[in-house]
Design an enzyme around this catalytic site. Structure first.
Site, PDB file in Angstrom:
ATOM      1  N   HIS A 180       0.812  -1.218   0.000  1.00 26.25           N
ATOM      2  CA  HIS A 180       0.000   0.000   0.000  1.00 26.25           C
ATOM      3  C   HIS A 180       0.850   1.274   0.000  1.00 26.25           C
ATOM      4  CE1 HIS A 180      -3.345  -2.643   0.617  1.00 26.25           C
ATOM      5  NE2 HIS A 180      -2.863  -3.073   1.768  1.00 26.25           N
ATOM      6  N   GLY A 198      -8.323  -2.840   0.923  1.00 27.53           N
ATOM      7  CA  GLY A 198      -9.700  -3.250   0.676  1.00 27.53           C
ATOM      8  C   GLY A 198     -10.670  -2.650   1.675  1.00 27.53           C
TER       9      GLY A 198
END
Length: 269
Positions: A180, A198
């Site tokens: 990320h 997510g």
């Protein structure tokens, strides 16, 4: 990784964890999932309402703990689905004791799906973790995915904007996985650049859904989604929902592909 079959983890007790937070944590989370500066009851401590999905950051220790025990390869496992049932409002600051266990393990043939349940006085949260290479142990396949609800075109559509710095901000809420933030890590999984978490995509979409419905996002009472495709920070997503009262069945997509499928949410309060 543990060499026991995936079925051996059914019912495994992951113990308890007590966590605490302050208004600063709740505000940081709200900003990370798209709260605006003028939404004062999400970003100003004097009148703060904590978003229910903030609880998922408090409970993330449970699936992480299962991976740490070697139940699945954390480097290959995927977050397949998420469910949240709200029992009581999270206060702006507080302390919460949670318990967790492996509720089920489904045999999908080439993979296993671990269902991790976290219970607390404020919510029940369930993670579905898809673990490649760990199926074939002769267990039940488990429930199938929910069919898309509603016939015909959706009654509500709305854009859901993400922003370029969103993954970098959201990781400060607890999930600091390198995919990320680090381009090298994201390229190793076949992505052109770091991807959005997510759970961040889920929460941002639920905030957008609440706005489109005229609901307050802190009034969320239940939600579930399946994660089907990655999102890049800065993507503008499209939400399509079939609405019934204060509940909606929805999907979120980008350029013709679904990124959140089988979505359901209900509001109350």
């Amino acid at each position: 990784m543990d060499d026991r079959p995936a079925s051996a983890w059914i019912g495994h007790d992951l113990g308890e964890r007590t966590v605490s937070w302050t208004e600063r944590d709740a505000i940081l989370y709200a900003l990370a999932v798209g709260a605006r500066a003028d939404e004062l009851d999400l970003v100003f401590e004097d009148r703060l309402r904590t978003l229910p999905t903030f609880g998922l950051t408090l409970a993330q220790w449970a699936p992480d703990a299962l991976g740490g025990l070697g139940a699945f390869d954390a480097g290959r496992a995927l977050h397949g689905a998420q469910r949240l049932e709200v029992l009581a409002d999270l206060p702006p600051r507080g302390e919460l004791t949670m318990s967790a266990r492996v509720e089920a393990v489904w045999d999908k043939g080439s993979a296993a799906v671990f269902e991790v349940r976290v219970d607390s006085p404020c919510f029940v949260a369930r993670w579905s973790i898809f673990a490649p290479g760990q199926g074939g142990f002769g267990g039940e396949r488990g429930p199938g995915g929910r069919a898309a609800a509603g016939g015909g075109p959706p009654g509500l559509t709305a854009p859901v904007a993400t922003f370029a710095e969103q993954a970098a901000l959201y990781r400060l809420c607890g999930d600091r996985h390198a995919i990320h933030i680090d381009p090298a890590a994201s390229r190793a999984i076949g992505q052109e650049r770091p991807i959005l978490h997510g759970l961040c995509t889920m929460a941002t979409s639920l905030v957008g859904l609440a706005r489109a419905l005229g609901e307050h996002p802190a009034d969320l009472r239940e939600a579930e989604v399946r994660f089907t495709s990655p999102v890049l920070p800065g993507d503008v997503l499209s939400l399509a929902a079939h609405v019934e009262g204060r509940s909606a069945a929805f999907e979120v997509g980008k350029d013709g592909r679904t990124v959140l499928g089988s979505g359901r949410a209900g509001f109350g309060g």
